[in-house]
Motif scaffolding. Structure first.
Motif, short mmCIF file in Angstrom:
data_model
loop_
_atom_site.label_atom_id
_atom_site.label_comp_id
_atom_site.label_asym_id
_atom_site.label_seq_id
_atom_site.Cartn_x
_atom_site.Cartn_y
_atom_site.Cartn_z
N CYS A 20 44.18 20.57 25.19
CA CYS A 20 44.37 22.02 25.01
C CYS A 20 44.91 22.66 26.28
N THR A 21 44.48 22.17 27.44
CA THR A 21 45.04 22.69 28.69
C THR A 21 46.53 22.38 28.77
N GLY A 22 46.91 21.18 28.41
CA GLY A 22 48.34 20.82 28.40
C GLY A 22 49.12 21.61 27.39
N LEU A 23 48.56 21.81 26.21
CA LEU A 23 49.25 22.57 25.17
C LEU A 23 49.42 24.03 25.60
N PHE A 24 48.39 24.58 26.24
CA PHE A 24 48.50 25.95 26.76
C PHE A 24 49.62 26.04 27.80
N GLY A 25 49.72 25.04 28.65
CA GLY A 25 50.78 25.03 29.66
C GLY A 25 52.16 24.93 29.05
N VAL A 26 52.30 24.11 28.02
CA VAL A 26 53.61 23.97 27.36
C VAL A 26 54.01 25.27 26.67
N LEU A 27 53.04 25.93 26.06
CA LEU A 27 53.37 27.13 25.28
C LEU A 27 53.57 28.37 26.14
N THR A 28 53.00 28.41 27.33
CA THR A 28 53.05 29.64 28.11
C THR A 28 53.92 29.59 29.34
N ARG A 29 54.22 28.44 29.88
CA ARG A 29 54.97 28.34 31.13
C ARG A 29 56.46 28.31 30.87
N ARG A 30 57.20 28.88 31.82
CA ARG A 30 58.66 28.83 31.75
C ARG A 30 59.23 27.93 32.82
N ASN A 31 58.42 27.55 33.78
CA ASN A 31 58.86 26.66 34.85
C ASN A 31 58.93 25.23 34.31
N ALA A 32 60.04 24.58 34.54
CA ALA A 32 60.24 23.24 33.99
C ALA A 32 59.26 22.23 34.58
N LEU A 33 58.91 22.38 35.85
CA LEU A 33 57.96 21.45 36.46
C LEU A 33 56.57 21.59 35.84
N MET A 34 56.14 22.83 35.61
CA MET A 34 54.85 23.05 34.96
C MET A 34 54.87 22.52 33.53
N PHE A 35 56.00 22.68 32.89
CA PHE A 35 56.19 22.16 31.54
C PHE A 35 55.99 20.64 31.53
N LEU A 36 56.61 19.98 32.48
CA LEU A 36 56.52 18.52 32.58
C LEU A 36 55.08 18.07 32.89
#
Length: 104
Positions: A20-36
């Motif tokens: 869920c932490t990873g999914l939250f990061g994918v859905l809310t972040r715009r930075n490509a590094l955070m996405f990765l």
């Protein structure tokens, strides 16, 4: 052995929290590094489940799948870092929302 004394539910809860932490990061972040990094968290959550179930069912198949997932994660990072470098070189930032076209 520590893994045998901890109930399987704890591993499932830990895995769900990491996923869920990873999914939250994918859905809310715009930075490509955070996405990765968020995608890596989701893959690690799957690894926790695979290793825990492999231990409880006394079958090595889950651990083998976890190794394949780690190899997949390493390949994903290599490709992702390449994409991020090209994104930074062409757009001068790593915001994924600004790269709306394939041409520059």
């Amino acid at each position: 052995m520590v893994l045998g004394t901890v109930p399987a539910e704890y591993y499932l809860v830990l895995s769900a929290a990491v996923f869920c932490t990873g999914l939250f990061g994918v859905l809310t972040r715009r930075n490509a590094l955070m996405f990765l990094m968020s995608v890596e968290l989701m893959l690690n959550a799957a690894n926790i489940n695979l290793v825990a179930f492999a231990f409880y069912w006394e079958n090595i198949t889950g651990q083998v799948f976890a190794l394949f997932t780690m190899a997949l994660a390493a390949a994903e990072v290599a490709i992702g870092i390449g994409i991020i470098l090209v994104l930074h070189r062409n757009f001068d930032n790593v915001d994924v929302t600004e790269a709306t076209t394939l041409r520059w």
